[in-house]
Design a protein around this motif. Structure first.
Motif, PDB file in Angstrom:
ATOM      1  N   SER A  11       0.755  -1.054  -0.125  1.00 44.18           N
ATOM      2  CA  SER A  11      -0.168  -0.049  -0.087  1.00 44.18           C
ATOM      3  C   SER A  11       0.887   1.430  -0.083  1.00 44.18           C
ATOM      4  O   SER A  11       0.625   2.273  -0.665  1.00 44.18           O
ATOM      5  N   GLN A 258      -3.839   5.343   7.330  1.00 41.50           N
ATOM      6  CA  GLN A 258      -5.029   5.557   7.552  1.00 41.50           C
ATOM      7  C   GLN A 258      -5.961   4.184   7.589  1.00 41.50           C
ATOM      8  O   GLN A 258      -7.220   3.927   7.823  1.00 41.50           O
ATOM      9  N   PHE A 259      -5.441   3.237   6.448  1.00 37.57           N
ATOM     10  CA  PHE A 259      -6.257   2.249   6.297  1.00 37.57           C
ATOM     11  C   PHE A 259      -5.628   0.866   7.263  1.00 37.57           C
ATOM     12  O   PHE A 259      -6.413  -0.110   7.622  1.00 37.57           O
ATOM     13  N   GLN A 260      -4.483   1.103   7.474  1.00 32.83           N
ATOM     14  CA  GLN A 260      -3.817  -0.117   8.116  1.00 32.83           C
ATOM     15  C   GLN A 260      -3.979  -0.444   9.607  1.00 32.83           C
ATOM     16  O   GLN A 260      -4.511  -1.355   9.905  1.00 32.83           O
ATOM     17  N   THR A 270      -9.611   9.467  13.454  1.00 26.70           N
ATOM     18  CA  THR A 270      -9.371   9.458  11.872  1.00 26.70           C
ATOM     19  C   THR A 270      -8.786  10.776  11.610  1.00 26.70           C
ATOM     20  O   THR A 270      -8.046  10.834  10.595  1.00 26.70           O
TER      21      THR A 270
END
Length: 306
Positions: A11, A258-260, A270
């Motif tokens: 990513s 942010q996604f991991q 967030t």
């Protein structure tokens, strides 16, 4: 844990790739003394025309060519204003960014319709039988879009050009001592023109990567500050291509978090994750990471005899 790390590395590389492409091109221009604050607008324009070209022809490579052509036109206008007419480079860049945002939003709504999310033909991921399935290494490095590997070749070409060619020497000369370079017979204006065009070419690749290689669609303002992060990467990297790539990878890693982290069950606000890459960019621009020495003639117009 190993698989999670591999996905995170994958990513990071994917998210950093458009930054690396744009920053490596911008590095050439800034080393020649021209600041392209319009990098954000160039990338957004490329993302739109890349998506439009791919959608209209059904051929992703033609979409990339459309994107590069569009940004080369913008780069030529930028060079005309910044080099020949000696306009304020900051003002020109801001103007281009505003124009690109408005124009792509209008054209997008006219051609695709408001809030359209239609998928366009895009580039597939690399799949080497036997290698792409290697635990950890295959997941981390060999399951990216083909565009990633081609893009890295272009970046390597930029590095070799700056380090080993006479043009690279000319770029560094006109960015540090344009008057001395002029007296030595180096065409300052032509060198800066070519440097800005290289920026436009790489920005075209970066923008088309977003729409054609990454998400296979176009959305309004889809660059979302990526051009500014690429600019910060050049500064963070101290105008050195190796460190610039490292800075872009750092920004990509910050975005990947942010996604991991939520996927790992780690509760982090967030807003903090969204802010992290821009906070790192701010620290870089502010010089917190160390003393920065930009090219001496950066943003300074050159006029022979004055």
């Amino acid at each position: 844990m190993e698989e999670t790390l591999a996905i995170f590395i994958s990513s990071t590389l994917r998210l950093a790739m458009p930054l690396i492409l744009a920053a490596s091109g911008e590095l050439v221009s800034e080393r020649a003394g021209v600041l392209n604050l319009s990098l954000e607008g160039m990338m957004l324009t490329a993302a739109f025309f890349g998506a439009l070209g791919s959608w209209a022809t059904g051929v992703p490579v033609l979409g990339i060519l459309c994107a590069v052509l569009a940004t080369m036109v913008l780069a030529a206008v930028q060079a005309l204003l910044s080099v020949n007419l000696r306009a304020n480079q900051l003002v020109v860049g801001i103007g281009f960014n505003i124009l690109a945002l408005g124009a792509t939003t209008l054209l997008y709504r006219i051609i695709f319709g408001g809030l359209s999310r239609d998928e366009i033909p895009g580039l597939s991921k690399l799949n080497i039988p036997g290698l792409s399935d290697i635990p950890f290494f295959g997941t981390a490095f060999l399951q990216q879009s083909v565009f990633v590997y081609v893009g890295l070749l272009f970046v390597a070409g930029i590095w070799a050009m700056l380090k080993y060619t006479s043009f690279g020497l000319a770029v560094r000369a006109v960015g540090d001592e344009p008057r001395s370079a002029d007296k030595a017979g180096i065409p300052v204006a032509r060198t800066r023109w070519l440097a800005v065009l290289i920026t436009g070419f790489m920005a075209g690749l970066a923008g088309s990567f977003l729409s054609i290689a990454d998400i296979h669609t176009f959305t309004e303002n889809m660059t979302n500050g990526a051009g500014y992060l690429a600019l910060a990467g050049v500064i963070f990297g101290g105008w050195n291509i190796g460190r610039t790539i490292g800075a872009c990878l750092l920004f990509g890693a910050a975005t990947a978090l942010q996604f991991q982290l939520p996927a790992m069950g780690i509760n982090v606000p967030t807003a903090l994750l969204l802010m992290l890459p821009y906070l790192l960019a701010l620290l870089a621009v502010a010089g917190v990471v160390g003393r920065l020495e930009p090219p001496t003639a950066l943003t300074l117009p050159f006029q022979r005899g004055k």
